[in-house]
Design an enzyme around this catalytic site. Structure first.
Site, PDB file in Angstrom:
ATOM      1  N   CYS A  21       0.849  -1.185   0.000  1.00 34.52           N
ATOM      2  CA  CYS A  21       0.000   0.000   0.000  1.00 34.52           C
ATOM      3  C   CYS A  21       0.890   1.242   0.000  1.00 34.52           C
ATOM      4  CB  CYS A  21      -0.909   0.005   1.222  1.00 34.52           C
ATOM      5  SG  CYS A  21       0.008   0.080   2.791  1.00 34.52           S
ATOM      6  N   HIS A  83       3.919   1.825  11.880  1.00 35.33           N
ATOM      7  CA  HIS A  83       2.780   1.595  12.787  1.00 35.33           C
ATOM      8  C   HIS A  83       2.591   2.710  13.795  1.00 35.33           C
ATOM      9  CE1 HIS A  83       4.567  -2.318  11.521  1.00 35.33           C
ATOM     10  NE2 HIS A  83       3.336  -2.468  11.093  1.00 35.33           N
ATOM     11  N   CYS A 105       2.640   5.762   9.054  1.00 34.29           N
ATOM     12  CA  CYS A 105       1.686   5.899   7.956  1.00 34.29           C
ATOM     13  C   CYS A 105       0.776   7.096   8.230  1.00 34.29           C
ATOM     14  CB  CYS A 105       0.855   4.630   7.824  1.00 34.29           C
ATOM     15  SG  CYS A 105      -0.482   4.765   6.600  1.00 34.29           S
ATOM     16  N   GLU A 135       0.516  -0.654  16.510  1.00 37.96           N
ATOM     17  CA  GLU A 135      -0.307   0.505  16.164  1.00 37.96           C
ATOM     18  C   GLU A 135      -1.207   0.904  17.331  1.00 37.96           C
ATOM     19  OE1 GLU A 135      -4.078   1.660  13.379  1.00 37.96           O
ATOM     20  OE2 GLU A 135      -2.633   0.247  12.505  1.00 37.96           O
ATOM     21  N   THR A 173      -6.234   0.501  12.043  1.00 38.12           N
ATOM     22  CA  THR A 173      -6.444   0.688  10.602  1.00 38.12           C
ATOM     23  C   THR A 173      -6.498  -0.611   9.807  1.00 38.12           C
ATOM     24  OG1 THR A 173      -4.075   0.924  10.149  1.00 38.12           O
ATOM     25  CG2 THR A 173      -5.306   2.938  10.668  1.00 38.12           C
ATOM     26  N   SER A 231       1.522  -9.905  10.444  1.00 42.25           N
ATOM     27  CA  SER A 231       0.856  -8.872   9.652  1.00 42.25           C
ATOM     28  C   SER A 231      -0.646  -8.927   9.895  1.00 42.25           C
ATOM     29  CB  SER A 231       1.157  -9.061   8.160  1.00 42.25           C
ATOM     30  OG  SER A 231       0.305  -8.261   7.372  1.00 42.25           O
ATOM     31  N   SER A 232      -1.172  -7.944  10.605  1.00 40.06           N
ATOM     32  CA  SER A 232      -2.595  -7.935  10.942  1.00 40.06           C
ATOM     33  C   SER A 232      -3.465  -7.904   9.699  1.00 40.06           C
ATOM     34  CB  SER A 232      -2.911  -6.728  11.832  1.00 40.06           C
ATOM     35  OG  SER A 232      -4.295  -6.637  12.092  1.00 40.06           O
TER      36      SER A 232
END
Length: 315
Positions: A21, A83, A105, A135, A173, A231-232
């Site tokens: 992303c 994060h 981010c 995060e 997020t 990785s969520s």
């Protein structure tokens, strides 16, 4: 014609969008640029993104990953991960005179700003997310005395708060869209005064990749998601596929593929999390080709054109 000739071909359906992303592209690019400007070692607090292949590659180029800013030598270059971090981390870094490069981010920074706004208004903030995720730790750090983490629908049902309390909610997020909607629904029913963020906190990339996986489940027998275990957003993609009744598996790389997962599958869906580089997808496709899945079709559910600029200090 032999019976083999009449068998339907084994094929792959490749989801689009998938992979990196804008926030991940920016964060990795910032570390690479820091290496160019400052030379190794460049220190990074936590993993810059949650992908082992990327982390290993950066380590090989002179990046040193640490668990705490206090492990970084005074005055050295220190990158904060995508994060985000709590204000206390920033204060610690300043006291050590670290040359900080903040790769948080922008969509995570938005949640931090919302947390500060709601806290200033005196709200109790219900933060929907996983308490052990970096995060969430960073967001909680913005207003720890105001924030209560809600991890599940069960938490939402059993949460006890003072009657008439001013309440707001925010979300991590990288959550599941559907699961989060269920939690928010319960909270809104129990607490009619609850107010939410000005816009959805679940990032565009998580939403788009989950929607693409939903589309894959309608036309494939099994779904494979490339991504690391921590990785969520990648894990949520697997959860989404399974919730739609399609077997799904997370693979960090092609070597983790268990051929038994494909037993009887004529069509395999493939996607990748927002922190997984395309080279790992290509490796998985090659492994699937070796197993007889020769045709590859692309299923596009939306186009992404979002980019985030690097800070001027790295120009």
């Amino acid at each position: 014609m032999t019976s083999k000739d009449t068998e339907p071909k084994k094929r792959i359906v490749l989801a689009e969008p998938r992979g990196f992303c804008a926030g991940v592209e920016r964060a990795v690019g910032m570390v690479e640029r820091a290496l160019e400007l400052h030379g190794p070692p460049v220190y990074v607090r936590k993993q810059i993104i949650h992908n082992q292949y990327v982390v290993d590659g950066l380590q090989n180029r002179g990046v040193v990953f640490v668990d705490s800013e206090e492990e970084v030598p005074e005055g050295a270059v220190c990158v904060f991960s995508a994060h985000g971090v709590a204000p206390e981390v920033r204060r610690n870094a300043a006291s050590r005179e670290l040359q900080v490069i903040d790769a948080t981010c922008p969509l995570v920074s938005k949640v931090h700003q919302e947390a500060k706004r709601f806290a200033t208004a005196g709200d109790t903030i219900l933060l929907i997310g996983h308490s052990d995720h970096e995060e969430v730790e960073g967001t909680v750090g913005e207003a720890p005395e105001h924030i209560v983490v809600v991890e599940s629908e069960e938490d939402a049902r059993t949460l006890e708060l003072p009657e008439g309390a001013a309440l707001s909610y925010l979300t991590q997020t990288t959550l599941s869209i559907d699961e989060t909607a269920g939690i928010v629904g319960i909270l809104e029913e129990r607490f009619p005064q609850l107010r939410g963020p000005r816009s959805d906190d679940i990032c565009y990339a998580s939403s788009n990749r989950q929607n693409a996986v939903k589309a894959l489940t309608a036309c494939t027998d099994v779904v494979l998601v490339v991504g690391s275990a921590n990785s969520s957003n990648s894990q949520r993609m697997v959860d989404v596929a399974r919730s739609y009744g399609t077997p799904a598996h997370l693979v960090d790389n092609a070597a983790e593929l268990d051929p038994e997962w494909l037993g009887g599958a004529r069509t395999v869906g493939v996607s990748s999390g927002a922190s997984a580089p395309e080279v790992l997808v290509e490796g998985l496709l090659e492994r699937l080709r070796q197993l007889g899945y020769g045709d590859v079709d692309t299923l596009t559910t939306t186009k992404e054109d979002i980019t985030f600029a690097m800070p001027g200090s790295l120009a």
